[in-house]
Motif scaffolding. Structure first.
Motif, PDB file in Angstrom:
ATOM      1  N   MET A 131      32.789  35.539  34.092  1.00  0.00           N
ATOM      2  CA  MET A 131      32.102  36.814  33.999  1.00  0.00           C
ATOM      3  C   MET A 131      31.808  37.380  35.382  1.00  0.00           C
ATOM      4  O   MET A 131      31.892  38.576  35.601  1.00  0.00           O
ATOM      5  N   LYS A 132      31.452  36.495  36.315  1.00  0.00           N
ATOM      6  CA  LYS A 132      31.135  36.924  37.674  1.00  0.00           C
ATOM      7  C   LYS A 132      32.378  37.483  38.365  1.00  0.00           C
ATOM      8  O   LYS A 132      32.313  38.481  39.080  1.00  0.00           O
ATOM      9  N   LYS A 133      33.534  36.866  38.104  1.00  0.00           N
ATOM     10  CA  LYS A 133      34.781  37.333  38.709  1.00  0.00           C
ATOM     11  C   LYS A 133      35.152  38.724  38.192  1.00  0.00           C
ATOM     12  O   LYS A 133      35.604  39.578  38.938  1.00  0.00           O
ATOM     13  N   ILE A 134      34.942  38.961  36.904  1.00  0.00           N
ATOM     14  CA  ILE A 134      35.253  40.267  36.311  1.00  0.00           C
ATOM     15  C   ILE A 134      34.362  41.342  36.915  1.00  0.00           C
ATOM     16  O   ILE A 134      34.815  42.441  37.242  1.00  0.00           O
ATOM     17  N   THR A 135      33.091  41.028  37.113  1.00  0.00           N
ATOM     18  CA  THR A 135      32.159  41.983  37.713  1.00  0.00           C
ATOM     19  C   THR A 135      32.572  42.312  39.136  1.00  0.00           C
ATOM     20  O   THR A 135      32.528  43.479  39.546  1.00  0.00           O
ATOM     21  N   ILE A 136      32.998  41.333  39.893  1.00  0.00           N
ATOM     22  CA  ILE A 136      33.437  41.561  41.276  1.00  0.00           C
ATOM     23  C   ILE A 136      34.696  42.423  41.305  1.00  0.00           C
ATOM     24  O   ILE A 136      34.804  43.360  42.090  1.00  0.00           O
ATOM     25  N   VAL A 137      35.651  42.132  40.426  1.00  0.00           N
ATOM     26  CA  VAL A 137      36.897  42.911  40.368  1.00  0.00           C
ATOM     27  C   VAL A 137      36.602  44.363  39.991  1.00  0.00           C
ATOM     28  O   VAL A 137      37.134  45.294  40.605  1.00  0.00           O
ATOM     29  N   ILE A 138      35.759  44.568  39.008  1.00  0.00           N
ATOM     30  CA  ILE A 138      35.409  45.929  38.585  1.00  0.00           C
ATOM     31  C   ILE A 138      34.701  46.671  39.718  1.00  0.00           C
ATOM     32  O   ILE A 138      34.969  47.851  39.970  1.00  0.00           O
ATOM     33  N   SER A 139      33.827  45.985  40.436  1.00  0.00           N
ATOM     34  CA  SER A 139      33.121  46.605  41.560  1.00  0.00           C
ATOM     35  C   SER A 139      34.089  47.016  42.661  1.00  0.00           C
ATOM     36  O   SER A 139      33.988  48.101  43.225  1.00  0.00           O
ATOM     37  N   ILE A 140      35.023  46.147  42.967  1.00  0.00           N
ATOM     38  CA  ILE A 140      36.015  46.457  44.012  1.00  0.00           C
ATOM     39  C   ILE A 140      36.882  47.638  43.575  1.00  0.00           C
ATOM     40  O   ILE A 140      37.156  48.547  44.365  1.00  0.00           O
ATOM     41  N   LEU A 141      37.318  47.651  42.329  1.00  0.00           N
ATOM     42  CA  LEU A 141      38.135  48.771  41.837  1.00  0.00           C
ATOM     43  C   LEU A 141      37.346  50.080  41.851  1.00  0.00           C
ATOM     44  O   LEU A 141      37.885  51.130  42.186  1.00  0.00           O
ATOM     45  N   ALA A 142      36.081  50.026  41.491  1.00  0.00           N
ATOM     46  CA  ALA A 142      35.246  51.234  41.496  1.00  0.00           C
ATOM     47  C   ALA A 142      35.072  51.761  42.905  1.00  0.00           C
ATOM     48  O   ALA A 142      35.152  52.971  43.145  1.00  0.00           O
ATOM     49  N   LEU A 143      34.846  50.872  43.872  1.00  0.00           N
ATOM     50  CA  LEU A 143      34.706  51.307  45.266  1.00  0.00           C
ATOM     51  C   LEU A 143      36.018  51.881  45.799  1.00  0.00           C
ATOM     52  O   LEU A 143      36.028  52.864  46.534  1.00  0.00           O
ATOM     53  N   ALA A 144      37.129  51.267  45.441  1.00  0.00           N
ATOM     54  CA  ALA A 144      38.433  51.760  45.896  1.00  0.00           C
ATOM     55  C   ALA A 144      38.732  53.128  45.302  1.00  0.00           C
ATOM     56  O   ALA A 144      39.293  53.995  45.965  1.00  0.00           O
ATOM     57  N   ALA A 145      38.352  53.339  44.058  1.00  0.00           N
ATOM     58  CA  ALA A 145      38.615  54.626  43.407  1.00  0.00           C
ATOM     59  C   ALA A 145      37.749  55.734  43.989  1.00  0.00           C
ATOM     60  O   ALA A 145      38.162  56.892  44.041  1.00  0.00           O
ATOM     61  N   CYS A 146      36.556  55.388  44.460  1.00  0.00           N
ATOM     62  CA  CYS A 146      35.639  56.393  44.994  1.00  0.00           C
ATOM     63  C   CYS A 146      35.888  56.724  46.458  1.00  0.00           C
ATOM     64  O   CYS A 146      35.331  57.674  46.974  1.00  0.00           O
ATOM     65  N   SER A 147      36.713  55.932  47.125  1.00  0.00           N
ATOM     66  CA  SER A 147      36.928  56.187  48.548  1.00  0.00           C
ATOM     67  C   SER A 147      37.729  57.465  48.730  1.00  0.00           C
ATOM     68  O   SER A 147      38.610  57.803  47.959  1.00  0.00           O
ATOM     69  N   ASN A 148      37.384  58.216  49.765  1.00  0.00           N
ATOM     70  CA  ASN A 148      38.060  59.475  50.081  1.00  0.00           C
ATOM     71  C   ASN A 148      39.044  59.187  51.191  1.00  0.00           C
ATOM     72  O   ASN A 148      38.687  59.156  52.351  1.00  0.00           O
ATOM     73  N   ASN A 149      40.300  59.017  50.832  1.00  0.00           N
ATOM     74  CA  ASN A 149      41.311  58.612  51.800  1.00  0.00           C
ATOM     75  C   ASN A 149      42.336  59.714  52.009  1.00  0.00           C
ATOM     76  O   ASN A 149      43.521  59.487  51.953  1.00  0.00           O
TER      77      ASN A 149
END
Length: 103
Positions: A1-19
């Motif tokens: 469960m902890k790994k899924i939360t970390i993956v979702i957090s990383i994907l959310a941060l990557a999607a929100c980045s303005n590149n």
């Protein structure tokens, strides 16, 4: 469960980045449009005739505006054709008036 939360957090941060720095594009009216390879090459060469120009145009009989993007070379050619058509019509009208006057 902890790994899924970390993956979702990383994907959310990557999607929100303005590149936008890595992508060459045009910003117009709050909208961002990425350029294709030909347009990127034209910008890199600084060739004015291949530069992309976007305008919001309104069709006759409509209240809606649409975005129309063309190159500077296409705009010049369009303007030249319109001028030629106008001159030809004026010449035709002048000839018609001369014929009527002579008859």
């Amino acid at each position: 469960m902890k790994k899924i939360t970390i993956v979702i957090s990383i994907l959310a941060l990557a999607a929100c980045s303005n590149n936008k720095g890595n992508v060459l594009g045009v910003e117009s009216g709050g909208e961002y449009y990425s350029l294709d390879h030909a347009a990127k090459a034209a910008v890199a060469k600084n060739n004015d005739d291949e530069r992309l120009v976007c305008k919001r145009v309104q069709k006759t009989g409509s209240h809606f505006k649409t975005k129309r993007c063309t190159t500077v070379a296409e705009l010049k050619a369009e303007k030249r054709r319109a001028k030629e058509i106008l001159e030809e019509r004026q010449l035709q009208e002048t000839r018609r008036m001369v014929r009527e006057k002579n008859n």
